[in-house]
Design a protein around this motif. Sequence first.
Motif, PDB file in Angstrom:
ATOM      1  N   SER A  13     -62.821 -90.769  12.373  1.00  0.00           N
ATOM      2  CA  SER A  13     -61.649 -90.883  13.239  1.00  0.00           C
ATOM      3  C   SER A  13     -60.677 -91.948  12.713  1.00  0.00           C
ATOM      4  O   SER A  13     -60.560 -93.018  13.291  1.00  0.00           O
ATOM      5  CB  SER A  13     -62.084 -91.210  14.665  1.00  0.00           C
ATOM      6  OG  SER A  13     -62.830 -92.401  14.662  1.00  0.00           O
ATOM      7  N   PRO A  14     -59.994 -91.633  11.619  1.00  0.00           N
ATOM      8  CA  PRO A  14     -59.071 -92.628  11.055  1.00  0.00           C
ATOM      9  C   PRO A  14     -57.911 -92.969  11.998  1.00  0.00           C
ATOM     10  O   PRO A  14     -57.410 -94.088  11.985  1.00  0.00           O
ATOM     11  CB  PRO A  14     -58.572 -91.977   9.767  1.00  0.00           C
ATOM     12  CG  PRO A  14     -58.845 -90.525   9.932  1.00  0.00           C
ATOM     13  CD  PRO A  14     -60.015 -90.413  10.862  1.00  0.00           C
ATOM     14  N   THR A  15     -57.502 -92.052  12.838  1.00  0.00           N
ATOM     15  CA  THR A  15     -56.417 -92.327  13.776  1.00  0.00           C
ATOM     16  C   THR A  15     -56.847 -93.374  14.790  1.00  0.00           C
ATOM     17  O   THR A  15     -56.089 -94.305  15.093  1.00  0.00           O
ATOM     18  CB  THR A  15     -55.992 -91.036  14.498  1.00  0.00           C
ATOM     19  OG1 THR A  15     -55.630 -90.073  13.522  1.00  0.00           O
ATOM     20  CG2 THR A  15     -54.841 -91.283  15.434  1.00  0.00           C
ATOM     21  N   LEU A  16     -58.049 -93.236  15.310  1.00  0.00           N
ATOM     22  CA  LEU A  16     -58.579 -94.215  16.255  1.00  0.00           C
ATOM     23  C   LEU A  16     -58.717 -95.579  15.584  1.00  0.00           C
ATOM     24  O   LEU A  16     -58.377 -96.606  16.166  1.00  0.00           O
ATOM     25  CB  LEU A  16     -59.930 -93.750  16.804  1.00  0.00           C
ATOM     26  CG  LEU A  16     -60.609 -94.660  17.819  1.00  0.00           C
ATOM     27  CD1 LEU A  16     -59.700 -94.886  19.023  1.00  0.00           C
ATOM     28  CD2 LEU A  16     -61.929 -94.078  18.250  1.00  0.00           C
ATOM     29  N   HIS A  17     -59.168 -95.576  14.341  1.00  0.00           N
ATOM     30  CA  HIS A  17     -59.323 -96.829  13.595  1.00  0.00           C
ATOM     31  C   HIS A  17     -57.959 -97.508  13.404  1.00  0.00           C
ATOM     32  O   HIS A  17     -57.829 -98.716  13.613  1.00  0.00           O
ATOM     33  CB  HIS A  17     -59.983 -96.555  12.241  1.00  0.00           C
ATOM     34  CG  HIS A  17     -60.210 -97.773  11.435  1.00  0.00           C
ATOM     35  ND1 HIS A  17     -61.251 -98.635  11.670  1.00  0.00           N
ATOM     36  CD2 HIS A  17     -59.508 -98.306  10.416  1.00  0.00           C
ATOM     37  CE1 HIS A  17     -61.183 -99.637  10.822  1.00  0.00           C
ATOM     38  NE2 HIS A  17     -60.137 -99.462  10.032  1.00  0.00           N
ATOM     39  N   ARG A  18     -56.932 -96.760  13.049  1.00  0.00           N
ATOM     40  CA  ARG A  18     -55.588 -97.324  12.890  1.00  0.00           C
ATOM     41  C   ARG A  18     -55.060 -97.865  14.214  1.00  0.00           C
ATOM     42  O   ARG A  18     -54.419 -98.908  14.260  1.00  0.00           O
ATOM     43  CB  ARG A  18     -54.624 -96.270  12.319  1.00  0.00           C
ATOM     44  CG  ARG A  18     -54.760 -96.075  10.822  1.00  0.00           C
ATOM     45  CD  ARG A  18     -53.599 -95.278  10.260  1.00  0.00           C
ATOM     46  NE  ARG A  18     -53.423 -93.982  10.885  1.00  0.00           N
ATOM     47  CZ  ARG A  18     -54.032 -92.862  10.512  1.00  0.00           C
ATOM     48  NH1 ARG A  18     -54.863 -92.873   9.501  1.00  0.00           N
ATOM     49  NH2 ARG A  18     -53.813 -91.735  11.150  1.00  0.00           N
ATOM     50  N   HIS A  19     -55.353 -97.144  15.291  1.00  0.00           N
ATOM     51  CA  HIS A  19     -54.919 -97.594  16.617  1.00  0.00           C
ATOM     52  C   HIS A  19     -55.607 -98.912  16.986  1.00  0.00           C
ATOM     53  O   HIS A  19     -54.970 -99.818  17.531  1.00  0.00           O
ATOM     54  CB  HIS A  19     -55.222 -96.507  17.647  1.00  0.00           C
ATOM     55  CG  HIS A  19     -54.671 -96.789  19.001  1.00  0.00           C
ATOM     56  ND1 HIS A  19     -53.338 -96.670  19.303  1.00  0.00           N
ATOM     57  CD2 HIS A  19     -55.285 -97.218  20.136  1.00  0.00           C
ATOM     58  CE1 HIS A  19     -53.138 -96.993  20.569  1.00  0.00           C
ATOM     59  NE2 HIS A  19     -54.307 -97.339  21.096  1.00  0.00           N
ATOM     60  N   MET A  20     -56.895 -99.027  16.678  1.00  0.00           N
ATOM     61  CA  MET A  20     -57.629-100.263  16.962  1.00  0.00           C
ATOM     62  C   MET A  20     -57.053-101.423  16.136  1.00  0.00           C
ATOM     63  O   MET A  20     -56.889-102.528  16.652  1.00  0.00           O
ATOM     64  CB  MET A  20     -59.119-100.087  16.662  1.00  0.00           C
ATOM     65  CG  MET A  20     -59.830 -99.221  17.677  1.00  0.00           C
ATOM     66  SD  MET A  20     -61.550 -98.767  17.303  1.00  0.00           S
ATOM     67  CE  MET A  20     -62.133 -99.980  16.195  1.00  0.00           C
ATOM     68  N   GLN A  21     -56.731-101.165  14.889  1.00  0.00           N
ATOM     69  CA  GLN A  21     -56.143-102.204  14.042  1.00  0.00           C
ATOM     70  C   GLN A  21     -54.780-102.642  14.595  1.00  0.00           C
ATOM     71  O   GLN A  21     -54.457-103.834  14.598  1.00  0.00           O
ATOM     72  CB  GLN A  21     -55.993-101.708  12.608  1.00  0.00           C
ATOM     73  CG  GLN A  21     -57.305-101.575  11.881  1.00  0.00           C
ATOM     74  CD  GLN A  21     -57.123-100.990  10.491  1.00  0.00           C
ATOM     75  OE1 GLN A  21     -56.274-100.119  10.272  1.00  0.00           O
ATOM     76  NE2 GLN A  21     -57.930-101.464   9.549  1.00  0.00           N
ATOM     77  N   LEU A  22     -53.990-101.681  15.038  1.00  0.00           N
ATOM     78  CA  LEU A  22     -52.692-101.987  15.624  1.00  0.00           C
ATOM     79  C   LEU A  22     -52.859-102.857  16.870  1.00  0.00           C
ATOM     80  O   LEU A  22     -52.158-103.863  17.045  1.00  0.00           O
ATOM     81  CB  LEU A  22     -51.938-100.700  15.975  1.00  0.00           C
ATOM     82  CG  LEU A  22     -50.627-100.867  16.746  1.00  0.00           C
ATOM     83  CD1 LEU A  22     -49.615-101.655  15.926  1.00  0.00           C
ATOM     84  CD2 LEU A  22     -50.078 -99.501  17.136  1.00  0.00           C
ATOM     85  N   GLN A  23     -53.789-102.491  17.735  1.00  0.00           N
ATOM     86  CA  GLN A  23     -54.034-103.292  18.938  1.00  0.00           C
ATOM     87  C   GLN A  23     -54.451-104.716  18.582  1.00  0.00           C
ATOM     88  O   GLN A  23     -54.018-105.667  19.230  1.00  0.00           O
ATOM     89  CB  GLN A  23     -55.102-102.644  19.811  1.00  0.00           C
ATOM     90  CG  GLN A  23     -54.595-101.495  20.637  1.00  0.00           C
ATOM     91  CD  GLN A  23     -55.648-100.967  21.592  1.00  0.00           C
ATOM     92  OE1 GLN A  23     -56.818-100.823  21.228  1.00  0.00           O
ATOM     93  NE2 GLN A  23     -55.236-100.683  22.806  1.00  0.00           N
ATOM     94  N   CYS A  24     -55.263-104.859  17.554  1.00  0.00           N
ATOM     95  CA  CYS A  24     -55.685-106.197  17.125  1.00  0.00           C
ATOM     96  C   CYS A  24     -54.500-107.011  16.606  1.00  0.00           C
ATOM     97  O   CYS A  24     -54.376-108.195  16.913  1.00  0.00           O
ATOM     98  CB  CYS A  24     -56.763-106.098  16.047  1.00  0.00           C
ATOM     99  SG  CYS A  24     -58.361-105.582  16.683  1.00  0.00           S
ATOM    100  N   ARG A  25     -53.620-106.383  15.825  1.00  0.00           N
ATOM    101  CA  ARG A  25     -52.438-107.088  15.317  1.00  0.00           C
ATOM    102  C   ARG A  25     -51.522-107.514  16.456  1.00  0.00           C
ATOM    103  O   ARG A  25     -51.010-108.644  16.475  1.00  0.00           O
ATOM    104  CB  ARG A  25     -51.672-106.215  14.315  1.00  0.00           C
ATOM    105  CG  ARG A  25     -52.325-106.069  12.969  1.00  0.00           C
ATOM    106  CD  ARG A  25     -51.387-105.467  11.946  1.00  0.00           C
ATOM    107  NE  ARG A  25     -50.791-104.204  12.330  1.00  0.00           N
ATOM    108  CZ  ARG A  25     -51.327-103.001  12.105  1.00  0.00           C
ATOM    109  NH1 ARG A  25     -52.503-102.896  11.504  1.00  0.00           N
ATOM    110  NH2 ARG A  25     -50.678-101.910  12.467  1.00  0.00           N
TER     111      ARG A  25
END
Length: 167
Positions: A13-25
């Motif tokens: 789930s690369p989309t979910l992973h990118r979303h999690m990274q965005l939330q962390c930033r």
Amino acid sequence: TTSQQQQSFYDASPTLHRHMQLQCRVAARIVSSCLSRPIVTILDLEEEIAKSERVTKFSDLKLGEHLWNLPDCQRYFQISPLRFSESNYRATRSVEVFRFLMKSTEGLSLLWCDGCDENENDQEEEEEDDEFFLSDVFDLVDGFARSVGMRKGFQCGIHVQNLQQLR
């Protein structure tokens, strides 16, 4: 192993992973701005985050219409999503708050008298009845809100970390 399971989750789930990274930033930006700046506003943060993420506005990030929907923002700006909405929000820039501090009687009294013992200054005792002196950060935020026609400070989306830095 656990790390292999985590990696397979991210691969699936690369989309979910990118979303999690965005939330962390975004969370890191909220926390670092609120802890390092004397005054920061939700509007300032939304614009900075949008610019750093290369989108036109915060809502384009798909994290919510406004930054105040995020838990870190709610905690640092002391807002409740139940009583905070588009209809009772006044988008405010930190420069407006600084202008209030520098040009209003209330703001100036906070900057120069914060932590003062009122009994030590005879001149201020005489003027105390005529002028409204701010005593703390909540008074600053509420004073600014009143100056722009809002009833409560939380409606302006302002976080004040340290007034001592402004002296």
